[in-house]
Design an enzyme around this catalytic site. Structure first.
Site, PDB file in Angstrom:
ATOM      1  N   GLY A   4       0.821  -1.214   0.000  1.00  0.00           N
ATOM      2  CA  GLY A   4       0.000   0.000   0.000  1.00  0.00           C
ATOM      3  C   GLY A   4       0.848   1.254   0.000  1.00  0.00           C
ATOM      4  N   ARG A  21       1.155  -5.852  -4.891  1.00  0.00           N
ATOM      5  CA  ARG A  21       1.393  -6.745  -3.755  1.00  0.00           C
ATOM      6  C   ARG A  21       1.838  -8.141  -4.180  1.00  0.00           C
ATOM      7  NH1 ARG A  21      -0.299  -4.605   0.904  1.00  0.00           N
ATOM      8  NH2 ARG A  21      -1.889  -2.984   0.839  1.00  0.00           N
ATOM      9  N   ASP A  36       5.466  -7.644   4.698  1.00  0.00           N
ATOM     10  CA  ASP A  36       5.483  -8.669   3.647  1.00  0.00           C
ATOM     11  C   ASP A  36       6.486  -8.320   2.546  1.00  0.00           C
ATOM     12  OD1 ASP A  36       3.594 -10.317   4.830  1.00  0.00           O
ATOM     13  OD2 ASP A  36       1.920  -9.232   3.953  1.00  0.00           O
ATOM     14  N   LYS A  65       8.333   0.875   5.283  1.00  0.00           N
ATOM     15  CA  LYS A  65       7.167   1.678   4.888  1.00  0.00           C
ATOM     16  C   LYS A  65       5.891   0.985   5.333  1.00  0.00           C
ATOM     17  CE  LYS A  65       4.669   0.122   2.344  1.00  0.00           C
ATOM     18  NZ  LYS A  65       3.635  -0.557   1.534  1.00  0.00           N
ATOM     19  N   THR A  66       4.961   1.664   5.851  1.00  0.00           N
ATOM     20  CA  THR A  66       3.561   1.250   5.978  1.00  0.00           C
ATOM     21  C   THR A  66       2.867   2.199   6.931  1.00  0.00           C
ATOM     22  OG1 THR A  66       1.932  -0.363   6.683  1.00  0.00           O
ATOM     23  CG2 THR A  66       4.064  -0.610   7.713  1.00  0.00           C
ATOM     24  N   ASP A  79       0.470   1.484   8.566  1.00  0.00           N
ATOM     25  CA  ASP A  79      -0.029   0.699   9.705  1.00  0.00           C
ATOM     26  C   ASP A  79       0.876   0.812  10.940  1.00  0.00           C
ATOM     27  OD1 ASP A  79      -1.815  -0.038   7.803  1.00  0.00           O
ATOM     28  OD2 ASP A  79      -1.350  -2.173   7.822  1.00  0.00           O
TER      29      ASP A  79
HETATM   30  P1  FBP Z   1       0.998  -2.016   3.580  1.00  0.00           P
HETATM   31  O1  FBP Z   1       1.156  -2.860   4.794  1.00  0.00           O
HETATM   32  O2  FBP Z   1       1.377  -2.688   2.328  1.00  0.00           O
HETATM   33  O3  FBP Z   1       1.686  -0.701   3.737  1.00  0.00           O
HETATM   34  O4  FBP Z   1      -0.540  -1.669   3.398  1.00  0.00           O
HETATM   35  C1  FBP Z   1      -1.296  -1.226   4.460  1.00  0.00           C
HETATM   36  C2  FBP Z   1      -2.722  -0.935   4.109  1.00  0.00           C
HETATM   37  O5  FBP Z   1      -2.898   0.424   3.882  1.00  0.00           O
HETATM   38  C3  FBP Z   1      -3.622  -1.471   5.223  1.00  0.00           C
HETATM   39  O6  FBP Z   1      -3.789  -0.537   6.225  1.00  0.00           O
HETATM   40  C4  FBP Z   1      -4.871  -1.863   4.492  1.00  0.00           C
HETATM   41  O7  FBP Z   1      -5.534  -2.923   5.138  1.00  0.00           O
HETATM   42  C5  FBP Z   1      -4.349  -2.331   3.176  1.00  0.00           C
HETATM   43  O8  FBP Z   1      -3.158  -1.628   2.944  1.00  0.00           O
HETATM   44  C6  FBP Z   1      -5.305  -2.074   2.038  1.00  0.00           C
HETATM   45  O9  FBP Z   1      -4.755  -2.640   0.910  1.00  0.00           O
HETATM   46  P2  FBP Z   1      -5.176  -2.375  -0.590  1.00  0.00           P
HETATM   47  O10 FBP Z   1      -4.465  -1.134  -1.021  1.00  0.00           O
HETATM   48  O11 FBP Z   1      -4.664  -3.571  -1.294  1.00  0.00           O
HETATM   49  O12 FBP Z   1      -6.653  -2.228  -0.612  1.00  0.00           O
END
Ligand code: FBP
Length: 572
Positions: free
Chosen positions: A92, A151, A182, A206-207, A209
């Site tokens: 993300g 992803r 991941d 990065k994230t 979260d």
């Molecule tokens: P990352 O861990 O890859 O940074 O993504 C986090 C996130 O933003 C989560 O908070 C959320 O559940 C998910 O991505 C949503 O993913 P997508 O962009 O595939 O809908």
């Protein structure tokens, strides 16, 4: 700053102002401070020796497994030339990713080549690379749109062969992976598989979260600060609306796939009526009914005080932490992991899954609102994660609390002692009027806060230094964020553990969840009772780009790191 033109077809005045904001390197990146010339640092000073790796991790990473030292970038390096380095975003988006590229470009200079990989790991498999020559347009801008992201998990030998082909084709000396847990797992596997080609792989944390943390070396992943400031601004606005209109209960789901760091940070910044912390729910092993009864009683206690309104923060991933639902999720993941289930169209999965669940699992599944049942049957992502952003868990609470409020209203003395006539009258006339929101995607790509801008630029400088030095299988970080910052590199294998994903054992980086003894959680726990009854709402407002409020880091980071204040100081 130049005076903004009235109208510009490309950029807003805000975006143009952002590009002009200075970016400060940590002093260690200057080869000569007088001329402001920069050079890669050497990661050579050992910070710590990690624990010995388990036999299965050693067998999974035979080349990398000898690396267990955290290393500090403290020695000035000498300029490096002629290297070909590639960078890609993975997972993300998170604010500040573009500044990682700016940092890489600055530290590599004109005598090395920087390639951007389009569309994340998928682009690496397809050899979709281009040379990055000018980064002036992406400086301090949000989003991952310069390269794109995805992803894709790189796991099969065919995939590794494809990557090896493109590494040779582009004569890559190094790859920088900008990603979450991941994606950094991907980085570790790539480092292992590319070691004989002498292509190094370095990760950048990065994230939004915030669940990629290694205390104290990586205090937080980038993007968390910006996202939480955006959410806190929106929550703060709702916290001003609700005591104004005095009739709604707002249930706000906040992004953050598993960990509740985002909900905790936003709660600390805004002081809402109630906040669920998934990790606490799991630790206390409270059933859905206990949680819902407590929350309904909280709603009604406020009704007795004349407050028919409130704001509840719900972490995105909460559903996987509620013990009676967690058992069901485990069963569902196993069932959904088998190829027969995957071959079915989503509409046909319901009957298949119900037929394969245990009696308890079946009961738990069928007791969930239909919309949630359907979402639980969706495909997992390629890393085996349930896509919790698609699950309206706030609805689960709204529906369950509405039902429980009704039960309590019909027999209040069974739930509250010492009710006065006035309380009974208030309970009888109270009408629970919930509204739901989801703040997620709107927080990931905003312009980076000053903190994220500074942090990511220095992460880029650190990653560029590590990759040309020949470090591989490491993730860079910046520590000591209140006192100038120090660049570190941590071996990825030390972060990896075995986990059940998609019905099988996978070796992945362990998520850093909220811990109940952390200063940030403790501070929240010490105040939440007061926040539940009194209106202690706080509205932090929009993130700032100049002045003292632009110098703040996340509160939870400052608390957990034991800093004296939440003012950051990165760079010279
Ligand atoms: P990352 O861990 O890859 O940074 O993504 C986090 C996130 O933003 C989560 O908070 C959320 O559940 C998910 O991505 C949503 O993913 P997508 O962009 O595939 O809908």
């Amino acid at each position: 700053m130049t005076t903004p033109a009235l109208y510009d077809t490309q950029n807003s005045p805000f975006e143009r102002m952002l590009r002009e904001l200075p970016l400060q390197p940590l002093s260690v990146f200057f080869s000569d401070k007088a001329s402001l010339e920069m050079a890669p640092v050497q990661f050579s000073e050992v910070l710590f020796h990690g624990d010995p790796l388990s036999a299965d991790i050693q067998a999974t990473f035979p080349v990398l497994s000898h690396q267990h030292r955290g290393i500090l970038g403290s020695r000035k390096g000498t300029p490096v030339t002629g290297k070909n380095i590639a960078v890609f975003f993975s997972g993300g988006p998170a604010a500040g990713g573009h500044n990682v590229i700016v940092g890489l470009k600055d530290i590599l200079g004109d005598h090395n080549r920087l390639y951007g990989v389009k569309a994340g790991p998928k682009g690496l498999l397809a050899g979709d690379l281009f040379e990055i020559t000018d980064v002036s347009g992406i400086r301090n801008t949000g989003g991952f749109d310069f390269l794109g992201s995805d992803r894709t998990k790189i796991t099969t030998s065919e995939q590794f062969e494809k990557v090896r082909h493109w590494v040779s084709h582009y004569k890559l000396d190094g790859i920088v992976v900008v990603g979450g847990d991941d994606s950094n797992t991907n980085a570790a596997f790539l480092a292992e598989k590319l070691s004989d080609l002498k292509c190094t792989v370095v990760g950048v944390p990065k994230t939004i979260d915030g669940d990629l943390q290694v205390w104290p070396w990586v205090p937080i992943s980038f993007g968390f600060d910006t996202a939480t400031r955006i959410y806190a601004e929106l929550v703060g606005n709702i916290l001003k609306d609700t005591p104004s209109s005095r009739k709604y209960w707002h249930f706000i789901k906040l992004m953050g796939r598993s960990a509740s760091h985002i909900a905790l940070e936003v709660a600390l910044q805004t002081q809402p009526t109630m906040t669920l912390i998934s990790e606490e729910i799991a630790a206390r092993a409270h059933s859905l009914d206990i949680i819902v009864t407590d929350m309904a009683k909280g709603v009604l206690r406020r009704a007795m005080l004349g407050h028919a309104y409130g704001v509840v923060l719900v972490p995105e991933g909460v559903i996987e932490f509620i013990p009676d639902v967690a058992g069901l999720m485990g069963e569902l993941n196993e069932i959904m992991g088998d190829s027969e289930a995957q071959a079915l169209v989503v509409g046909a999965r319901h009957a298949y899954v119900v037929g394969h669940l245990s009696a308890d699992g079946k009961q738990a599944f069928l007791s969930l609102p239909e919309v949630i049942q359907t979402k639980l049957l969706m495909d997992r992502d390629s890393h085996g994660n349930l896509q919790v952003s698609q699950i309206p868990s706030e609805l689960l609470f709204v529906e369950s609390i509405a039902a429980k409020v009704h039960v309590i209203q019909t027999n209040p003395r069974a739930f509250f002692s010492d009710l006065s006539e006035k309380d009974l009258a208030a309970l009888a006339k109270f009408l629970f009027t919930p509204l739901t929101h989801f703040f997620g995607y709107e927080g990931r790509c905003g312009a980076p806060s000053r903190f994220d801008a500074a942090y990511t630029y220095n992460l880029g400088l650190a990653a560029g230094s590590a990759v040309v030095q020949g470090l591989t299988g490491h993730m860079v970080g910046i520590t000591d964020m209140a006192t100038g910052g120090r660049a570190v590199a941590l071996p990825l294998t030390g972060l990896i553990h075995a986990e059940r994903r998609h019905g099988k054992t996978s070796y992945v980086i362990k998520k850093a969840l909220v811990t109940l003894d952390s200063p940030a959680f403790q501070s929240f726990a010490a105040h939440r009772d007061a926040w539940a009854l009194g209106d202690c709402f706080s509205s932090p407002g929009p993130r700032q780009y100049t002045g003292p409020l632009s110098q703040l880091m996340p509160l939870s980071v400052a608390l957990n790191q034991g800093y004296a204040s939440s003012v950051y100081h990165l760079g010279v």
